[in-house]
Design a protein around this motif. Sequence first.
Motif, short mmCIF file in Angstrom:
data_model
loop_
_atom_site.label_atom_id
_atom_site.label_comp_id
_atom_site.label_asym_id
_atom_site.label_seq_id
_atom_site.Cartn_x
_atom_site.Cartn_y
_atom_site.Cartn_z
N MET A 40 0.81 4.91 44.65
CA MET A 40 0.29 6.26 44.84
C MET A 40 -0.63 6.62 43.68
O MET A 40 -0.52 7.68 43.10
N GLU A 41 -1.56 5.72 43.37
CA GLU A 41 -2.51 5.94 42.29
C GLU A 41 -3.90 6.12 42.88
O GLU A 41 -4.22 5.51 43.91
N PRO A 42 -4.73 6.95 42.27
CA PRO A 42 -6.09 7.15 42.79
C PRO A 42 -6.85 5.83 42.89
O PRO A 42 -6.79 5.00 41.98
N GLY A 43 -7.51 5.62 44.00
CA GLY A 43 -8.31 4.41 44.19
C GLY A 43 -7.53 3.20 44.65
O GLY A 43 -8.11 2.17 44.94
N GLU A 44 -6.21 3.29 44.71
CA GLU A 44 -5.38 2.16 45.15
C GLU A 44 -5.33 2.14 46.66
O GLU A 44 -4.84 3.06 47.29
N THR A 45 -5.86 1.08 47.27
CA THR A 45 -5.95 1.02 48.74
C THR A 45 -5.17 -0.14 49.35
O THR A 45 -5.00 -0.17 50.56
N LEU A 46 -4.71 -1.08 48.54
CA LEU A 46 -4.00 -2.24 49.08
C LEU A 46 -2.55 -1.91 49.42
O LEU A 46 -1.88 -1.19 48.69
N SER A 47 -2.08 -2.46 50.53
CA SER A 47 -0.68 -2.36 50.91
C SER A 47 -0.07 -3.75 50.80
O SER A 47 -0.74 -4.75 51.05
N TRP A 48 1.20 -3.80 50.45
CA TRP A 48 1.89 -5.07 50.24
C TRP A 48 3.12 -5.12 51.13
O TRP A 48 3.94 -4.20 51.13
N GLY A 49 3.27 -6.21 51.88
CA GLY A 49 4.47 -6.41 52.66
C GLY A 49 5.64 -6.62 51.73
O GLY A 49 5.50 -7.23 50.67
N ALA A 50 6.80 -6.12 52.11
CA ALA A 50 7.98 -6.22 51.25
C ALA A 50 9.23 -6.41 52.10
O ALA A 50 9.23 -6.12 53.30
N GLN A 51 10.27 -6.89 51.45
CA GLN A 51 11.58 -7.06 52.08
C GLN A 51 12.57 -6.22 51.28
O GLN A 51 12.69 -6.41 50.06
N VAL A 52 13.23 -5.29 51.92
CA VAL A 52 14.26 -4.48 51.26
C VAL A 52 15.57 -5.23 51.36
O VAL A 52 16.03 -5.55 52.45
N HIS A 53 16.18 -5.55 50.20
CA HIS A 53 17.41 -6.33 50.20
C HIS A 53 18.65 -5.50 49.94
O HIS A 53 19.76 -5.95 50.19
N ASP A 54 18.49 -4.29 49.42
CA ASP A 54 19.62 -3.38 49.30
C ASP A 54 19.11 -1.95 49.21
O ASP A 54 17.96 -1.70 48.84
N ILE A 55 19.98 -1.02 49.61
CA ILE A 55 19.60 0.39 49.64
C ILE A 55 20.83 1.24 49.30
O ILE A 55 21.97 0.85 49.62
N SER A 56 20.60 2.34 48.63
CA SER A 56 21.65 3.31 48.34
C SER A 56 21.02 4.69 48.50
O SER A 56 19.82 4.80 48.75
N GLN A 57 21.82 5.73 48.34
CA GLN A 57 21.25 7.07 48.46
C GLN A 57 20.27 7.34 47.32
O GLN A 57 19.36 8.14 47.48
N GLY A 58 20.41 6.64 46.21
CA GLY A 58 19.55 6.88 45.06
C GLY A 58 18.35 5.97 44.94
O GLY A 58 17.41 6.29 44.20
N GLY A 59 18.32 4.84 45.65
CA GLY A 59 17.19 3.93 45.49
C GLY A 59 17.31 2.70 46.36
O GLY A 59 18.18 2.60 47.22
N LEU A 60 16.40 1.75 46.11
CA LEU A 60 16.41 0.51 46.88
C LEU A 60 15.89 -0.63 46.02
O LEU A 60 15.25 -0.43 45.00
N GLY A 61 16.23 -1.83 46.46
CA GLY A 61 15.74 -3.04 45.83
C GLY A 61 14.83 -3.74 46.80
O GLY A 61 15.18 -3.88 47.97
N LEU A 62 13.64 -4.12 46.35
CA LEU A 62 12.74 -4.83 47.25
C LEU A 62 12.11 -6.02 46.58
O LEU A 62 12.05 -6.12 45.37
N THR A 63 11.70 -6.95 47.43
CA THR A 63 11.04 -8.17 46.98
C THR A 63 9.66 -8.20 47.60
O THR A 63 9.50 -7.97 48.80
N LEU A 64 8.65 -8.46 46.77
CA LEU A 64 7.29 -8.58 47.26
C LEU A 64 6.49 -9.47 46.33
O LEU A 64 7.00 -9.93 45.31
N CYS A 65 5.25 -9.72 46.67
CA CYS A 65 4.44 -10.68 45.90
C CYS A 65 3.51 -9.99 44.90
O CYS A 65 2.55 -10.60 44.45
N TYR A 66 3.81 -8.74 44.52
CA TYR A 66 2.98 -8.06 43.53
C TYR A 66 3.89 -7.35 42.53
O TYR A 66 4.82 -6.65 42.93
N PRO A 67 3.63 -7.50 41.23
CA PRO A 67 4.50 -6.91 40.21
C PRO A 67 4.09 -5.49 39.81
O PRO A 67 3.48 -5.26 38.77
#
Length: 122
Positions: A40-67
């Motif tokens: 959510m940064e100005p000028g950022e237009t790329l989207s990255w596919g991701a896999q969500v491996h865990d979720i809670s009411q407070g957050g989530l863990g995901l794996t993707l190819c961009y750090p």
Amino acid sequence: MSTLFSAALVQPVKNPYFHQAEHRTSDRHLCNLEATSHAMEPGETLSWGAQVHDISQGGLGLTLCYPFRPGTYLAVDLQSPSGMVRTLMVRVVHVHDQRDGQWKLGCEFVKPLSEHDMQLFV
């Protein structure tokens, strides 16, 4: 002279304390959900596919190819097992390099999920 930063300069933290510390205050649910993320940064237009491996009411863990860096706000389009897509706003808390070239991100929700929302994804 300007300093350039790249993903190759990211080094994993070696202190074992950080790998064992659990910071979540709500129950973690393992899952395997498809998602798309973008910064959510100005000028950022790329989207990255991701896999969500865990979720809670407070957050989530995901794996993707961009750090994405800690502190980065992301919009995560998360697909529920029933096929419904919902956009969730998160902030990256930590990033870990994986041996397969992917990155594991721990993220916290900007607004925690309700019990009803949790039922959609677990």
